[in-house]
Design an enzyme around this catalytic site. Structure first.
Site, mmCIF file in Angstrom:
data_model
loop_
_atom_site.group_PDB
_atom_site.id
_atom_site.type_symbol
_atom_site.label_atom_id
_atom_site.label_comp_id
_atom_site.label_asym_id
_atom_site.label_seq_id
_atom_site.Cartn_x
_atom_site.Cartn_y
_atom_site.Cartn_z
ATOM 1 N N GLY A 130 3.092 -9.799 0.993
ATOM 2 C CA GLY A 130 1.885 -10.461 1.499
ATOM 3 C C GLY A 130 2.111 -11.970 1.654
ATOM 4 O O GLY A 130 1.672 -12.579 2.639
ATOM 5 N N ASP A 131 2.808 -12.554 0.696
ATOM 6 C CA ASP A 131 3.091 -13.999 0.766
ATOM 7 C C ASP A 131 4.040 -14.295 1.943
ATOM 8 O O ASP A 131 3.876 -15.291 2.653
ATOM 9 C CB ASP A 131 3.716 -14.488 -0.545
HETATM 10 P P1 ATP Z 1 1.761 -8.891 -2.338
HETATM 11 O O1 ATP Z 1 0.452 -9.088 -3.082
HETATM 12 O O2 ATP Z 1 2.809 -8.139 -3.122
HETATM 13 O O3 ATP Z 1 2.308 -10.152 -1.760
HETATM 14 P P2 ATP Z 1 0.085 -7.619 -0.279
HETATM 15 O O4 ATP Z 1 -0.632 -6.440 -0.890
HETATM 16 O O5 ATP Z 1 -0.674 -8.872 -0.084
HETATM 17 O O6 ATP Z 1 1.437 -7.909 -1.095
HETATM 18 P P3 ATP Z 1 1.215 -5.817 1.679
HETATM 19 O O7 ATP Z 1 0.146 -5.170 2.475
HETATM 20 O O8 ATP Z 1 1.858 -5.002 0.603
HETATM 21 O O9 ATP Z 1 0.685 -7.214 1.139
HETATM 22 O O10 ATP Z 1 2.416 -6.274 2.634
HETATM 23 C C1 ATP Z 1 2.300 -7.236 3.654
HETATM 24 C C2 ATP Z 1 3.176 -6.822 4.823
HETATM 25 O O11 ATP Z 1 4.543 -6.717 4.386
HETATM 26 C C3 ATP Z 1 2.836 -5.457 5.419
HETATM 27 O O12 ATP Z 1 1.798 -5.555 6.389
HETATM 28 C C4 ATP Z 1 4.186 -5.065 6.021
HETATM 29 O O13 ATP Z 1 4.425 -5.767 7.241
HETATM 30 C C5 ATP Z 1 5.184 -5.604 4.999
HETATM 31 N N1 ATP Z 1 5.488 -4.584 3.987
HETATM 32 C C6 ATP Z 1 4.898 -4.426 2.781
HETATM 33 N N2 ATP Z 1 5.415 -3.361 2.124
HETATM 34 C C7 ATP Z 1 6.360 -2.832 2.925
HETATM 35 C C8 ATP Z 1 7.265 -1.713 2.824
HETATM 36 N N3 ATP Z 1 7.297 -0.913 1.752
HETATM 37 N N4 ATP Z 1 8.098 -1.488 3.870
HETATM 38 C C9 ATP Z 1 8.092 -2.276 4.959
HETATM 39 N N5 ATP Z 1 7.268 -3.347 5.116
HETATM 40 C C10 ATP Z 1 6.416 -3.615 4.126
#
Ligand code: ATP
Length: 312
Positions: A254-255
């Site tokens: 996400g970051d």
């Molecule tokens: P965090 O809090 O760990 O920073 P988040 O929950 O805010 O994460 P996510 O939705 O998990 O954010 O991930 C952000 C983006 O990263 C997704 O939209 C995707 O593009 C990429 N991403 C995350 N997990 C994966 C994965 N397992 N495989 C490929 N791309 C991923």
């Protein structure tokens, strides 16, 4: 230039043990200590993208010094403001075949004077800045509407703000008249904003994105882990699909997504390119062992596999 704001950074300590013995001594030989906090992940990924970035926020004590030294070692320019209390440690113990036990300090209490001083400090940093990212929760002592004040300072100078926070702090900003340019909730945070409603259809997601709640926020990027994301950009909504990859460590994706979006805004990319850039950096982070870190060599290969389609 891009400025990243992290008001409650940490040193993230990772201990690896075969077995965690409760109520006994545990000796550990595999230890890693890194400068952590969501905004520092954003700054690191921006630096790996070769963007001109400065990291700011609040740091105190020897833990604050440790974070500063790590940023210097990674050649990330920083202009943190010192505070009287010590910055925090966050400890993760990996044990017993993949279990993770976390001990998270809540961190320093910020005085009213320090809060006011940071707003003045920010004013001195904004001259060359086009994009500001604000990440994470507020440290204790600062009022719930503190980010509203930060966003106002940036908007008064036509600087685009990307806000990545959750819970009452995010709600506070959404209820205020001063809106950021973009927010990046993940799908669970979106559900939280709509009283935990289950978005079972794409139509429901599109309606949520276009709802009154988000009016005044140009870009709402709802990330959905390995499935990609849903994005509202002005009056349009999109479904974004990413390639299937063998993720190594998706923590911090996400970051990395926020970093990609900031880079896209800094470089005045089109809506479609901007969405793809943000998704690409998220995927690249998931492919990297280190949290909040990417290898930009593979950027084009991932970017070209991302599709953005209008959500009807
Ligand atoms: P965090 O809090 O760990 O920073 P988040 O929950 O805010 O994460 P996510 O939705 O998990 O954010 O991930 C952000 C983006 O990263 C997704 O939209 C995707 O593009 C990429 N991403 C995350 N997990 C994966 C994965 N397992 N495989 C490929 N791309 C991923």
């Amino acid at each position: 230039m891009i400025l990243t704001i992290t008001l409650n950074p940490s040193v993230d300590i990772n201990y690896q043990l075969d077995t965690l013995h409760i109520d006994d001594v545990n000796r550990v030989s595999t230890v890693s200590k890194t400068a952590g906090g969501k905004g520092l992940n954003v700054a690191r990924v921006l630096s790996q993208l070769d963007e001109s970035v400065t990291a700011t926020g609040l740091l105190g004590g020897t833990i604050g010094e440790y974070i500063k030294n790590q940023l210097n070692d990674q050649e990330i320019p920083e202009r943190f403001m010192p505070i009287s209390q010590e910055s925090r440690n966050c400890i993760a113990v990996i044990h017993d075949s993949g279990k993770q036990t976390e001990i998270l300090e809540s961190g320093p209490v910020i005085s009213k004077e320090e809060g006011d001083n940071f707003l003045n400090h920010l004013e001195t940093l904004l001259d060359e800045v086009a994009v500001v990212t604000i990440s994470g929760s507020l440290p204790k002592g600062l009022p719930d509407d503190y980010y509203v004040k930060v966003i106002k300072k940036c908007k008064d100078r036509n600087i685009k703000v990307i806000l990545d926070t959750s819970g009452s702090v995010l709600k506070n900003v959404m209820d205020s008249k001063v809106k950021p340019f973009a927010i990046k909730p993940n799908i669970d945070e979106l559900k939280g904003l709509f009283s935990d409603s289950d978005f079972t259809s794409e139509k429901a997601i599109r309606e949520a994105l276009q709802s009154e709640k988000f009016s005044g926020i140009e870009c709402v990027m709802v990330s959905d882990g390995s499935k990609g994301s849903y994005v509202k950009w002005e009056e349009n909504s999109y479904k974004v699909t990413i390639p299937k990859v063998d993720a190594v460590n998706p923590v911090g994706s996400g970051d990395a997504t926020v970093a990609g979006l900031a880079s896209a805004l800094e470089n005045k990319q089109s809506v479609e390119e901007g969405i793809k850039t943000a998704m690409t950096t998220g995927v690249l982070n998931a492919l990297n062992e280190k949290t909040g870190s990417i290898d930009a060599t593979d950027f084009d290969a991932i970017f070209d596999q991302i599709t953005v389609e209008a959500l009807n």
